[in-house]
Design a protein around this motif. Structure first.
Motif, short mmCIF file in Angstrom:
data_model
loop_
_atom_site.label_atom_id
_atom_site.label_comp_id
_atom_site.label_asym_id
_atom_site.label_seq_id
_atom_site.Cartn_x
_atom_site.Cartn_y
_atom_site.Cartn_z
N THR A 14 0.83 -1.21 0.00
CA THR A 14 0.00 0.00 0.00
C THR A 14 0.86 1.25 0.00
O THR A 14 0.58 2.22 -0.73
CB THR A 14 -0.93 0.00 1.24
OG1 THR A 14 -1.75 -1.17 1.21
CG2 THR A 14 -1.82 1.25 1.22
N ALA A 15 1.92 1.24 0.80
CA ALA A 15 2.83 2.39 0.85
C ALA A 15 3.56 2.58 -0.47
O ALA A 15 3.90 3.70 -0.84
CB ALA A 15 3.83 2.22 1.99
N THR A 19 4.74 5.86 -3.06
CA THR A 19 6.04 6.07 -3.71
C THR A 19 5.85 6.32 -5.19
O THR A 19 6.43 7.25 -5.77
CB THR A 19 6.94 4.84 -3.49
OG1 THR A 19 7.24 4.71 -2.10
CG2 THR A 19 8.24 4.98 -4.27
N VAL A 20 5.02 5.49 -5.82
CA VAL A 20 4.74 5.65 -7.25
C VAL A 20 4.04 6.98 -7.50
O VAL A 20 4.35 7.68 -8.48
CB VAL A 20 3.88 4.48 -7.76
CG1 VAL A 20 3.45 4.71 -9.21
CG2 VAL A 20 4.64 3.16 -7.63
N LEU A 21 3.09 7.34 -6.64
CA LEU A 21 2.38 8.62 -6.78
C LEU A 21 3.36 9.79 -6.71
O LEU A 21 3.27 10.73 -7.51
CB LEU A 21 1.33 8.75 -5.68
CG LEU A 21 0.59 10.10 -5.63
CD1 LEU A 21 -0.19 10.35 -6.90
CD2 LEU A 21 -0.32 10.15 -4.40
N LEU A 22 4.30 9.74 -5.78
CA LEU A 22 5.27 10.81 -5.64
C LEU A 22 6.15 10.92 -6.88
O LEU A 22 6.45 12.03 -7.34
CB LEU A 22 6.14 10.57 -4.40
CG LEU A 22 7.17 11.64 -4.06
CD1 LEU A 22 6.52 13.02 -3.95
CD2 LEU A 22 7.89 11.28 -2.76
N VAL A 23 6.55 9.80 -7.44
CA VAL A 23 7.35 9.81 -8.67
C VAL A 23 6.56 10.40 -9.83
O VAL A 23 7.06 11.23 -10.60
CB VAL A 23 7.83 8.38 -9.02
CG1 VAL A 23 8.48 8.35 -10.40
CG2 VAL A 23 8.81 7.88 -7.96
N SER A 159 12.83 7.63 -0.95
CA SER A 159 12.96 7.07 0.40
C SER A 159 13.28 8.15 1.42
O SER A 159 12.98 8.00 2.62
CB SER A 159 14.04 5.99 0.43
OG SER A 159 15.30 6.53 0.06
N LEU A 160 13.88 9.26 0.98
CA LEU A 160 14.22 10.35 1.89
C LEU A 160 12.97 11.06 2.42
O LEU A 160 13.04 11.75 3.43
CB LEU A 160 15.14 11.36 1.21
CG LEU A 160 16.55 10.87 0.89
CD1 LEU A 160 17.32 11.95 0.13
CD2 LEU A 160 17.29 10.51 2.17
N ALA A 161 11.84 10.90 1.73
CA ALA A 161 10.61 11.52 2.21
C ALA A 161 10.18 10.98 3.56
O ALA A 161 9.36 11.59 4.26
CB ALA A 161 9.50 11.33 1.18
N ALA A 162 10.74 9.84 3.94
CA ALA A 162 10.41 9.25 5.24
C ALA A 162 10.80 10.15 6.41
O ALA A 162 10.20 10.09 7.48
CB ALA A 162 11.09 7.89 5.39
N VAL A 163 11.80 11.01 6.21
CA VAL A 163 12.30 11.83 7.32
C VAL A 163 11.30 12.90 7.74
O VAL A 163 11.39 13.44 8.84
CB VAL A 163 13.65 12.49 6.97
CG1 VAL A 163 14.70 11.45 6.65
CG2 VAL A 163 13.51 13.47 5.82
N VAL A 164 10.35 13.24 6.86
CA VAL A 164 9.34 14.23 7.23
C VAL A 164 7.99 13.56 7.51
O VAL A 164 6.96 14.23 7.58
CB VAL A 164 9.18 15.31 6.13
CG1 VAL A 164 10.46 16.09 5.96
CG2 VAL A 164 8.75 14.69 4.80
N GLY A 165 8.02 12.24 7.66
CA GLY A 165 6.81 11.52 8.04
C GLY A 165 5.90 11.12 6.92
O GLY A 165 4.80 10.60 7.17
N ILE A 167 4.42 8.76 4.47
CA ILE A 167 4.41 7.30 4.52
C ILE A 167 4.48 6.73 3.12
O ILE A 167 3.47 6.48 2.47
CB ILE A 167 3.17 6.79 5.27
CG1 ILE A 167 3.12 7.39 6.68
CG2 ILE A 167 3.20 5.26 5.37
CD1 ILE A 167 1.93 6.94 7.50
N GLU A 168 5.71 6.57 2.65
CA GLU A 168 5.96 5.83 1.41
C GLU A 168 6.61 4.50 1.80
O GLU A 168 6.51 4.09 2.95
CB GLU A 168 6.81 6.65 0.44
CG GLU A 168 7.96 7.44 1.07
CD GLU A 168 9.03 6.56 1.62
OE1 GLU A 168 9.66 5.84 0.82
OE2 GLU A 168 9.26 6.57 2.83
N LEU A 169 7.24 3.85 0.87
CA LEU A 169 7.71 2.49 1.12
C LEU A 169 8.70 2.40 2.27
O LEU A 169 8.57 1.54 3.15
CB LEU A 169 8.34 1.93 -0.16
CG LEU A 169 8.89 0.50 -0.10
CD1 LEU A 169 7.79 -0.46 0.32
CD2 LEU A 169 9.47 0.10 -1.45
N THR A 170 9.68 3.28 2.31
CA THR A 170 10.69 3.23 3.36
C THR A 170 10.10 3.54 4.73
O THR A 170 10.41 2.89 5.73
CB THR A 170 11.84 4.21 3.06
OG1 THR A 170 12.47 3.83 1.83
CG2 THR A 170 12.88 4.19 4.17
#
Length: 216
Positions: A14-15, A19-23, A159-165, A167-170
């Motif tokens: 689901t996450a 990730t795909v949406l962000l790309v 994957s760096l988007a994880a640092v701001v919360g 919720i993507e794959l990482t």
């Protein structure tokens, strides 16, 4: 504490959608800007070239993580409103995509010989028409392998988007790891998902490079 299960695998899947949406959003908004940057960098006038080059150098010199931090934590300070994580990371990745794709496409445009511009100008068409019908198709062949290669970097960079919360794959992997206390297994699955996406694109980039170089 619980063991890794199919529910956790579903959470990762689901996450992955985000990730795909962000790309997709990064490419949708960043590609038009990249084309503008590429055209400005190859413009006849010196001022647009220099101004664009300065902006690109500044952004390229800033880590992507810093861009994410600025737009998520810094931008609300200037605007006085809280920005959703999706909006903040989309802005950051859009700029990142536009800058790097702009340089890739600039290289493709500059790889086309000047005589092609002169031949197109002899047809009596406008400079935009020269670019659209004569230069762009040739530049695209040169830049396509590098563009696909950048797509691989963009996917991994999300994957760096994880640092701001966001919720993507990482980030989902972090949450599942915290719930199951099986970080090695969880992150191995996350890495396998990234590999399954990026490896075919890497091979496509290499095949395109070999095929298009052979065609030239």
């Amino acid at each position: 504490m619980r063991s890794f299960s199919s529910i956790d695998l579903l959470a990762l899947a689901t996450a992955l959608q985000y990730t795909v949406l962000l790309v997709i959003l990064s490419l949708a908004f960043g590609s038009p800007l990249a084309l503008i940057f590429a055209l400005l960098r190859t413009a006849r006038a010196a001022l647009p070239r220099w101004a664009t080059a300065l902006f690109l150098q500044i952004v390229q010199g800033v880590p992507l993580l810093a861009l994410l931090m600025f737009f998520y934590f810094g931008l609300p300070v200037f605007l006085g409103i809280q920005i959703p994580a999706l909006v903040a990371v989309t802005i950051a990745f859009t700029i990142y995509t536009a800058v790097f794709l702009g340089e890739i496409w600039r290289g493709g445009i500059e790889a086309v010989k000047q005589t092609q511009w002169e031949a197109a100008a002899s047809l009596g068409i406008s400079r935009w028409q020269q670019f659209r019908h004569v230069i762009a198709p040739q530049a695209m062949k040169v830049a396509l392998p590098a563009t696909v290669g950048f797509l691989v970097q963009l996917i991994k960079g999300t994957s760096l988007a994880a640092v701001v919360g966001f919720i993507e794959l990482t980030r989902a992997g972090q949450l599942v790891s915290a719930a199951t206390f099986q970080p090695l297994l969880v992150y191995s699955v996350v890495a396998a998902i990234y590999f399954a996406i990026c490896f075919p694109l890497t091979m496509l980039s290499r095949n395109l490079e070999a095929r298009l170089n052979g065609a030239r």
